[in-house]
Design an enzyme around this catalytic site. Structure first.
Site, mmCIF file in Angstrom:
data_model
loop_
_atom_site.group_PDB
_atom_site.id
_atom_site.type_symbol
_atom_site.label_atom_id
_atom_site.label_comp_id
_atom_site.label_asym_id
_atom_site.label_seq_id
_atom_site.Cartn_x
_atom_site.Cartn_y
_atom_site.Cartn_z
ATOM 1 N N TRP A 1 25.754 -7.706 -11.498
ATOM 2 C CA TRP A 1 24.461 -8.003 -10.842
ATOM 3 C C TRP A 1 24.216 -7.042 -9.683
ATOM 4 O O TRP A 1 23.111 -6.933 -9.173
ATOM 5 C CB TRP A 1 24.422 -9.463 -10.350
ATOM 6 C CG TRP A 1 25.310 -9.761 -9.161
ATOM 7 C CD1 TRP A 1 26.660 -9.596 -9.095
ATOM 8 C CD2 TRP A 1 24.918 -10.255 -7.870
ATOM 9 N NE1 TRP A 1 27.131 -9.973 -7.859
ATOM 10 C CE2 TRP A 1 26.094 -10.381 -7.077
ATOM 11 C CE3 TRP A 1 23.695 -10.620 -7.301
ATOM 12 C CZ2 TRP A 1 26.080 -10.841 -5.756
ATOM 13 C CZ3 TRP A 1 23.686 -11.078 -5.976
ATOM 14 C CH2 TRP A 1 24.867 -11.185 -5.228
ATOM 15 N N ASP A 2 25.252 -6.315 -9.292
ATOM 16 C CA ASP A 2 25.131 -5.333 -8.221
ATOM 17 C C ASP A 2 23.940 -4.396 -8.459
ATOM 18 O O ASP A 2 23.262 -3.977 -7.526
ATOM 19 C CB ASP A 2 26.390 -4.458 -8.138
ATOM 20 C CG ASP A 2 27.677 -5.250 -7.980
ATOM 21 O OD1 ASP A 2 27.715 -6.412 -8.410
ATOM 22 O OD2 ASP A 2 28.654 -4.695 -7.449
ATOM 23 N N LYS B 1 33.042 -15.116 1.599
ATOM 24 C CA LYS B 1 33.412 -13.750 1.203
ATOM 25 C C LYS B 1 32.282 -12.758 1.482
ATOM 26 O O LYS B 1 32.505 -11.647 1.937
ATOM 27 C CB LYS B 1 33.740 -13.755 -0.295
ATOM 28 C CG LYS B 1 34.185 -12.414 -0.838
ATOM 29 C CD LYS B 1 34.439 -12.498 -2.342
ATOM 30 C CE LYS B 1 34.928 -11.185 -2.896
ATOM 31 N NZ LYS B 1 34.953 -11.148 -4.356
ATOM 32 N N GLN B 2 31.067 -13.143 1.148
ATOM 33 C CA GLN B 2 29.932 -12.219 1.259
ATOM 34 C C GLN B 2 28.666 -13.052 1.401
ATOM 35 O O GLN B 2 28.694 -14.265 1.194
ATOM 36 C CB GLN B 2 29.846 -11.355 0.011
ATOM 37 C CG GLN B 2 29.497 -12.119 -1.255
ATOM 38 C CD GLN B 2 29.876 -11.372 -2.515
ATOM 39 O OE1 GLN B 2 31.013 -11.467 -2.987
ATOM 40 N NE2 GLN B 2 28.938 -10.634 -3.067
ATOM 41 N N GLU C 1 32.449 -15.963 -3.665
ATOM 42 C CA GLU C 1 33.440 -16.341 -4.688
ATOM 43 C C GLU C 1 34.646 -17.062 -4.094
ATOM 44 O O GLU C 1 35.593 -17.372 -4.806
ATOM 45 C CB GLU C 1 33.890 -15.097 -5.459
ATOM 46 C CG GLU C 1 32.772 -14.534 -6.332
ATOM 47 C CD GLU C 1 33.114 -13.206 -6.996
ATOM 48 O OE1 GLU C 1 34.073 -12.550 -6.545
ATOM 49 O OE2 GLU C 1 32.420 -12.824 -7.951
#
Ligand code: BGC
Length: 768
Positions: A358-359, A601-602, A489
């Site tokens: 998906w990046d 995480k992000q 994640e």
């Protein structure tokens, strides 16, 4: 690992002094490529120290048998690997009776340079062999942008303290294995080895996928820069072909081998013509000659930099960082072939393959859209359009019906190849990014026609997925989405991830909105799509019911959306309280501990706010940023850029700058201790966004208006960038005291700068 060894320079990545511990990291950092193929910066000569050999061809992959602890229905059978391809760069060097191997030599004056302005890699050093001979070596190598199946090397040796024999042994080695092979299997079958005078080729095919690839080389020599012929000895082995050329040379003289290499594959040629095509490529390259090829390489890069460059004054490390990111993105994807995409490690390593994530939609499209022709971003969209059938099959395997599509988390050909349940089955937010990519493209380019032609079919299939994936909760009297993993994640199987629910609702509403527009403005396409998808109005009402009644976890006291149900049950404690020795937590903590922690995480909620910032007030952005950013460990390379952009938008420039530095030099300074595995290519597009959307404040929402809100970090004197906006080239310059826009195009351009409308006539500079 010796961090911070890259010498700051505006246009080049430079390493000075030979350090065996840095070899693998440098092999990643100095990688070269041309969008169609790429390679790690391995030495041409033999090297017995630690090295990670890697050459890759775009679109040539292998379905490696999957490895899991406990099989779950719905898992894909394989994990696609970008294939480590035959090595054509190898040149064995022997001085009298001793092989050149930097691991056994005393090396001095070592310098390696990746010249990003001109697109070449060079190396120079003096080596003292164990037998006492001293030589000076200079090499230059590039992968041609213009002739995209060809690369070239010039390798010069000069004896410094002796006269004697030098042997050059150029070879092609097709016995290459993937570092990340699951069962140490060999993925290639060698079909034919074709030796000829001063050139040779190997035809091989991949097992299972049956891609055919011919790898060819051609060589020529000069001594003291004058062409010479040297008799060739040929050694053919099971998987390789090696020539050897020996000449006598006197102290202080030079001998150079020019080696031209080529890959041609069945993606672009018929199997029968592959060997001929590869031979033709290297023969023509040899005729053109190294210098001419290099000149065209310099021209190609000049052209790329014209619209892609970002200039930063007053901070050479930031300048080097942004150019490195832009350079690598261009080396990975040129946008001319809709079958190719942007792997998170591009051609610089194997982990994450060269597979598509998906990046691409969430991070990369804005970069390619604004620095290249619109056809490039469109090719990225078409890549997914062409894989729609597979996405529908993928959803069917999981039990969805009626043409619902679930795009894969990781793919090469449209099939899912990720096999961790929490990601394969649960990280479904990726489906929303597919639609967001289309929305972004249409807003920026105003090419609405893409929707009736291609996009709408994808959107319908995704709306169907969301409609089926949500369920009605009696208890909440709302629709909920259960058992998901958000972008963070470090949490799995959560209920009502805000980001996922938000995207699901938005996807449905945007799809219905587009359906209405297509119905009125493109009736023929509308009919074709309705017939193809068998879509009835009643079905769309059911989708809308889900969208309108979607549930979002919210905490009234803090006045923020929660990342998921129950997030506040966690022990909330900011990352700055974590001892340094505990970080990165993904390397230091058990998974169990990570899952229960509050650490993110992000960007997750913040990813949603970033995507739809125009739907949130500045106060809301601030509140969410202040709650979530301190809990974020940024252990995905995709994280700092989103935080940098949001920080800039709420006027937190020191934070924006801190996160910018982290994203832009993530690999050069090896923040995550993993650059030896390859560079983080997709997050590099996020770095570009951090300047253009972050500091430059550029936005184009669905009203189609181009807006800027330029700010500048106090550490810089100025910065400038260029965008291609609907075919017009606009240059934006911001210094501590001035802000200027230059319209290089033939049309006048309207834009909003700091909320004021300005009009820039064609070829005019306007100071704001
Ligand atoms: C991130 C994903 C990303 C993948 C590839 C993971 O670490 O969490 O969001 O798609 O890397 O870049």
């Amino acid at each position: 690992m010796n961090k911070n060894y890259i010498i700051p320079n505006e246009w080049s990545i430079i390493e000075e002094g030979f350090c065996a511990e840095n070899v693998e990291a440098s092999e990643s950092l100095f990688s070269i490529g041309n969008g169609a193929m790429g390679q790690r910066a391995n030495f041409e000569e033999d090297y017995s120290g630690n090295t990670f050999q890697g050459s890759y061809i775009g679109g040539i992959y292998y379905p490696d048998k999957t490895r899991v602890g406990w099989w779950k229905n719905g898992y894909p059978e394989y994990f696609a690997k970008v294939l480590n391809a035959p090595n054509w760069i190898g040149i064995g060097i022997q001085i009298n009776t001793t092989k050149l191997d930097l691991n056994t030599c005393k090396v001095s004056n070592f310098k390696r340079e990746l010249n990003m302005k001109e697109g070449w890699l060079s190396r120079s050093f003096v080596a003292k062999l164990p037998t006492g001979e001293q030589i000076e070596v200079c090499t230059k190598r590039f992968i041609s942008i213009k002739y995209n199946e060809v690369g070239a090397i010039a390798y010069t040796v000069k004896p410094l303290n002796f006269s004697g024999e030098i042997s050059f042994s150029p070879y092609i080695d097709a016995g290459i294995v993937n570092e990340d092979a699951n069962y140490d299997e060999f993925f290639w079958e060698i079909l034919q080895i074709s030796p000829e005078e001063n050139k040779g080729a190997i035809l091989s095919k991949t097992l299972k996928t049956e891609f055919h690839v011919a790898t060819a080389m051609a060589v020529s020599f000069t001594s003291n820069e004058k062409p010479i012929e040297i008799p060739q000895q040929t050694l053919i082995e099971e998987k390789s072909i090696t020539y050897s050329y020996t000449l006598n040379i006197s102290e202080g003289e030079t001998a150079t081998i020019y080696k031209y290499g080529s890959y041609v594959s069945s993606l672009n040629h018929s199997n029968e013509e592959l060997l001929d095509a590869a031979f033709k490529n290297v023969t023509e390259a040899k005729q053109i000659g190294f210098q001419q090829l290099l000149n065209s390489q310099i021209d190609s890069w000049k052209n790329i930099w014209k619209t892609a460059d970002i200039v930063i004054e007053g901070d050479v490390k930031a300048q080097q960082g942004i150019r490195f990111n832009i350079f690598q993105l261009n080396q990975t994807y040129m946008g001319t072939d809709a079958r190719l995409n942007i792997g998170p490690k591009g051609f610089t390593g194997e982990k994450y393959g060269g597979s598509t994530y998906w990046d691409t939609e969430a991070y990369c499209i804005p970069f390619y859209m604004a620095t290249k022709d619109a056809s490039v971003a469109k090719n990225l969209l078409l890549y997914r359009y062409n894989q729609l059938d597979k996405a529908i099959e993928n959803a069917e395997k999981l039990g969805f019906t009626n043409g619902a599509a679930l795009y894969p988390m990781v793919t090469m050909n449209g099939e899912e190849c990720h096999n961790e349940w929490e990601i394969t089955f649960e990280e479904i937010h990726r489906n929303g990014a597919m639609v967001y990519g289309i929305y972004n493209y249409v807003n920026y380019t105003q090419d609405f026609e893409y929707i009736p032609k291609n996009g709408l079919e994808v959107m319908i299939a995704i709306a169907r997925f969301w409609h089926q994936r949500a369920n009605f909760s009696e208890a909440k009297n709302k629709y909920v989405i259960l058992g998901v993993t958000g972008p963070n994640e470090y949490e799995n199987n959560v209920n009502n991830n805000f980001y996922t629910n938000y995207l699901a609702k938005w996807c449905i509403e945007y799809t219905v909105d587009c359906l209405n527009k297509v119905k009125h403005n493109y009736p023929d396409d509308f009919e074709r799509i309705i017939n193809k998808t068998n879509l009835k109005a009643e079905e769309t009402y059911k989708w809308l019911k889900v969208a309108e009644n979607m549930y979002f976890p919210f905490d009234a006291e803090k006045n923020i959306y929660l990342q998921q149900d129950g997030f506040l049950d966690k022990e909330i404690s900011s990352v700055d309280k974590l001892p340094i020795s505990d970080r990165p937590i993904n390397q230091k903590w058990s998974w169990d501990r990570i899952l229960r922690s509050c650490y993110i995480k992000q960007a997750d909620v913040l990813q949603g706010i970033f995507f739809f910032e125009n739907k949130f007030s500045k106060d809301e952005v601030e509140r969410h940023f202040d709650f979530y950013e301190p809990l974020t460990v940024h252990e995905s390379s995709l994280s700092p850029c989103v935080h940098s952009i949001l920080a800039a938008s709420i006027d937190r420039m020191p934070k924006a700058y801190e996160q910018y530095v982290r994203t832009s030099r993530l690999d050069l300074d090896d923040y995550n201790h993993e650059v030896h595995e390859g560079c983080h290519i997709t997050s590099m597009a996020g770095t570009w966004m951090s300047i253009v959307q972050g500091f430059g404040g550029m936005r184009v929402w669905d009203d189609g208006k181009l807006t800027f809100n330029p700010q500048i970090p106090k550490e810089w004197k100025s910065y400038s960038f260029t965008i291609n906006f609907r075919g017009s080239i606009i240059k934006v310059y911001k210094s501590q005291t001035a802000c200027k826009f230059f319209n290089e195009s033939g049309n006048e351009i309207k834009m909003l700068v700091n909320n004021n409308e300005i009009l820039i006539p064609s070829n005019q500079l306007v100071t704001v």
